[in-house]
Scaffold this motif. Sequence first.
Motif, PDB file in Angstrom:
ATOM      1  N   THR A  30       0.807  -1.216   0.000  1.00 56.19           N
ATOM      2  CA  THR A  30       0.000   0.000   0.000  1.00 56.19           C
ATOM      3  C   THR A  30       0.844   1.272   0.000  1.00 56.19           C
ATOM      4  O   THR A  30       0.314   2.366   0.125  1.00 56.19           O
ATOM      5  N   GLY A  31       2.180   1.126  -0.124  1.00 59.90           N
ATOM      6  CA  GLY A  31       3.052   2.285  -0.251  1.00 59.90           C
ATOM      7  C   GLY A  31       3.665   2.790   1.038  1.00 59.90           C
ATOM      8  O   GLY A  31       4.461   3.732   1.011  1.00 59.90           O
ATOM      9  N   TYR A  32       3.300   2.220   2.180  1.00 61.27           N
ATOM     10  CA  TYR A  32       3.916   2.620   3.444  1.00 61.27           C
ATOM     11  C   TYR A  32       5.272   1.933   3.577  1.00 61.27           C
ATOM     12  O   TYR A  32       5.437   0.782   3.171  1.00 61.27           O
ATOM     13  N   LEU A  33       6.244   2.617   4.173  1.00 61.55           N
ATOM     14  CA  LEU A  33       7.565   2.033   4.339  1.00 61.55           C
ATOM     15  C   LEU A  33       7.576   1.090   5.536  1.00 61.55           C
ATOM     16  O   LEU A  33       7.001   1.376   6.575  1.00 61.55           O
ATOM     17  N   ARG A  34       8.267  -0.036   5.351  1.00 59.73           N
ATOM     18  CA  ARG A  34       8.315  -1.066   6.390  1.00 59.73           C
ATOM     19  C   ARG A  34       9.745  -1.566   6.545  1.00 59.73           C
ATOM     20  O   ARG A  34      10.592  -1.367   5.672  1.00 59.73           O
ATOM     21  N   TYR A  35       9.965  -2.234   7.650  1.00 57.23           N
ATOM     22  CA  TYR A  35      11.247  -2.892   7.892  1.00 57.23           C
ATOM     23  C   TYR A  35      10.954  -4.226   8.556  1.00 57.23           C
ATOM     24  O   TYR A  35       9.872  -4.434   9.105  1.00 57.23           O
ATOM     25  N   SER A  36      11.896  -5.138   8.492  1.00 57.77           N
ATOM     26  CA  SER A  36      11.741  -6.461   9.098  1.00 57.77           C
ATOM     27  C   SER A  36      12.725  -6.618  10.233  1.00 57.77           C
ATOM     28  O   SER A  36      13.882  -6.217  10.117  1.00 57.77           O
ATOM     29  N   ILE A  37      12.253  -7.195  11.327  1.00 57.26           N
ATOM     30  CA  ILE A  37      13.126  -7.477  12.464  1.00 57.26           C
ATOM     31  C   ILE A  37      12.848  -8.885  12.959  1.00 57.26           C
ATOM     32  O   ILE A  37      11.765  -9.431  12.732  1.00 57.26           O
ATOM     33  N   LYS A  38      13.847  -9.438  13.622  1.00 59.59           N
ATOM     34  CA  LYS A  38      13.689 -10.780  14.177  1.00 59.59           C
ATOM     35  C   LYS A  38      13.398 -10.644  15.668  1.00 59.59           C
ATOM     36  O   LYS A  38      14.199 -10.104  16.422  1.00 59.59           O
ATOM     37  N   LEU A  39      12.211 -11.086  16.070  1.00 55.47           N
ATOM     38  CA  LEU A  39      11.796 -11.056  17.467  1.00 55.47           C
ATOM     39  C   LEU A  39      11.410 -12.461  17.893  1.00 55.47           C
ATOM     40  O   LEU A  39      10.597 -13.104  17.218  1.00 55.47           O
ATOM     41  N   SER A  40      11.967 -12.912  18.975  1.00 53.85           N
ATOM     42  CA  SER A  40      11.664 -14.252  19.500  1.00 53.85           C
ATOM     43  C   SER A  40      11.825 -15.324  18.424  1.00 53.85           C
ATOM     44  O   SER A  40      10.986 -16.228  18.298  1.00 53.85           O
ATOM     45  N   ARG A  42      11.385 -15.129  15.241  1.00 50.93           N
ATOM     46  CA  ARG A  42      10.519 -15.002  14.063  1.00 50.93           C
ATOM     47  C   ARG A  42      10.673 -13.619  13.452  1.00 50.93           C
ATOM     48  O   ARG A  42      10.828 -12.630  14.157  1.00 50.93           O
ATOM     49  N   TRP A  43      10.614 -13.563  12.124  1.00 54.43           N
ATOM     50  CA  TRP A  43      10.681 -12.284  11.414  1.00 54.43           C
ATOM     51  C   TRP A  43       9.334 -11.594  11.485  1.00 54.43           C
ATOM     52  O   TRP A  43       8.294 -12.212  11.299  1.00 54.43           O
ATOM     53  N   ARG A  44       9.366 -10.310  11.770  1.00 52.98           N
ATOM     54  CA  ARG A  44       8.153  -9.491  11.864  1.00 52.98           C
ATOM     55  C   ARG A  44       8.318  -8.260  10.975  1.00 52.98           C
ATOM     56  O   ARG A  44       9.394  -7.673  10.932  1.00 52.98           O
ATOM     57  N   GLU A  45       7.240  -7.891  10.323  1.00 52.65           N
ATOM     58  CA  GLU A  45       7.221  -6.654   9.525  1.00 52.65           C
ATOM     59  C   GLU A  45       6.697  -5.530  10.418  1.00 52.65           C
ATOM     60  O   GLU A  45       5.691  -5.701  11.118  1.00 52.65           O
ATOM     61  N   LYS A  46       7.368  -4.399  10.382  1.00 51.51           N
ATOM     62  CA  LYS A  46       6.968  -3.236  11.169  1.00 51.51           C
ATOM     63  C   LYS A  46       6.889  -2.023  10.246  1.00 51.51           C
ATOM     64  O   LYS A  46       7.630  -1.932   9.271  1.00 51.51           O
ATOM     65  N   LEU A  47       6.010  -1.089  10.570  1.00 48.09           N
ATOM     66  CA  LEU A  47       5.859   0.132   9.781  1.00 48.09           C
ATOM     67  C   LEU A  47       6.731   1.241  10.365  1.00 48.09           C
ATOM     68  O   LEU A  47       6.735   1.476  11.577  1.00 48.09           O
ATOM     69  N   VAL A  48       7.456   1.913   9.495  1.00 49.70           N
ATOM     70  CA  VAL A  48       8.387   2.950   9.934  1.00 49.70           C
ATOM     71  C   VAL A  48       7.650   4.097  10.618  1.00 49.70           C
ATOM     72  O   VAL A  48       8.083   4.571  11.681  1.00 49.70           O
ATOM     73  N   HIS A  49       6.547   4.558  10.064  1.00 51.57           N
ATOM     74  CA  HIS A  49       5.855   5.704  10.656  1.00 51.57           C
ATOM     75  C   HIS A  49       5.373   5.394  12.076  1.00 51.57           C
ATOM     76  O   HIS A  49       5.412   6.253  12.949  1.00 51.57           O
ATOM     77  N   ARG A  50       4.958   4.157  12.317  1.00 48.29           N
ATOM     78  CA  ARG A  50       4.540   3.784  13.680  1.00 48.29           C
ATOM     79  C   ARG A  50       5.732   3.744  14.621  1.00 48.29           C
ATOM     80  O   ARG A  50       5.617   4.114  15.791  1.00 48.29           O
ATOM     81  N   ALA A  51       6.889   3.309  14.124  1.00 47.52           N
ATOM     82  CA  ALA A  51       8.096   3.291  14.961  1.00 47.52           C
ATOM     83  C   ALA A  51       8.489   4.711  15.361  1.00 47.52           C
ATOM     84  O   ALA A  51       8.831   4.966  16.524  1.00 47.52           O
ATOM     85  N   VAL A  52       8.433   5.648  14.418  1.00 50.93           N
ATOM     86  CA  VAL A  52       8.785   7.040  14.708  1.00 50.93           C
ATOM     87  C   VAL A  52       7.837   7.606  15.763  1.00 50.93           C
ATOM     88  O   VAL A  52       8.273   8.176  16.778  1.00 50.93           O
ATOM     89  N   LEU A  53       6.547   7.437  15.552  1.00 48.83           N
ATOM     90  CA  LEU A  53       5.574   7.979  16.505  1.00 48.83           C
ATOM     91  C   LEU A  53       5.703   7.327  17.877  1.00 48.83           C
ATOM     92  O   LEU A  53       5.671   8.011  18.906  1.00 48.83           O
ATOM     93  N   THR A  54       5.866   6.018  17.909  1.00 53.40           N
ATOM     94  CA  THR A  54       5.984   5.318  19.185  1.00 53.40           C
ATOM     95  C   THR A  54       7.222   5.777  19.946  1.00 53.40           C
ATOM     96  O   THR A  54       7.160   6.015  21.155  1.00 53.40           O
ATOM     97  N   ALA A  55       8.322   5.932  19.251  1.00 57.63           N
ATOM     98  CA  ALA A  55       9.577   6.319  19.897  1.00 57.63           C
ATOM     99  C   ALA A  55       9.567   7.765  20.392  1.00 57.63           C
ATOM    100  O   ALA A  55      10.088   8.061  21.466  1.00 57.63           O
TER     101      ALA A  55
END
Length: 162
Positions: A30-40, A42-55
């Motif tokens: 859908t055009g939103y930027l994402r990144y992948s991280i390994k948690l526990s 397993r690979w998880r997809e995360k949205l960059v804009h949510r990371a910025v706002l959360t941080a």
Amino acid sequence: IPDSPGYFVSNLGGIKREDGKSVYIRPNSTGYLRYSIKLSGRWREKLVHRAVLTAFVGPKPDGLEAAHLNGDRTDNRLENLRWVTRKENHDHKKIHGTDQVRERHPGAKLTEEDVAFIRRSYKRTGHAKSNSRQLAEKFGIIPRHVRAIVRGDVWKLKDSCE
């Protein structure tokens, strides 16, 4: 990033790992930027804009969603992001023209020209059900949708298109 241990985000939307290496960022479907991280494990997809706002602002409050104030889904600078209500987010989309209405809707079958043609044809030939069926068949929609277009219940066009 609070929900991504070992990862850090800048107020410009860059993501780095604890070891200082940059994380690969790419658009999702859908055009939103994402990144992948390994948690526990397993690979998880995360949205960059949510990371910025959360941080920088804090966790997403109940009932709010992230908004890109300028309409650019790839602009994840803190100054361009806010937690807002769904209504506020849709109001922003109308202002910057990214709302998914008319031809911009991913499921749209008609163009503004098609809708203007349907309205002109319907008015010219009368309001018979057969007219709805003929127009529906021509454009691959159902007769009820033709009548909704003519009434203005759907496809509210700009004045210049009618």
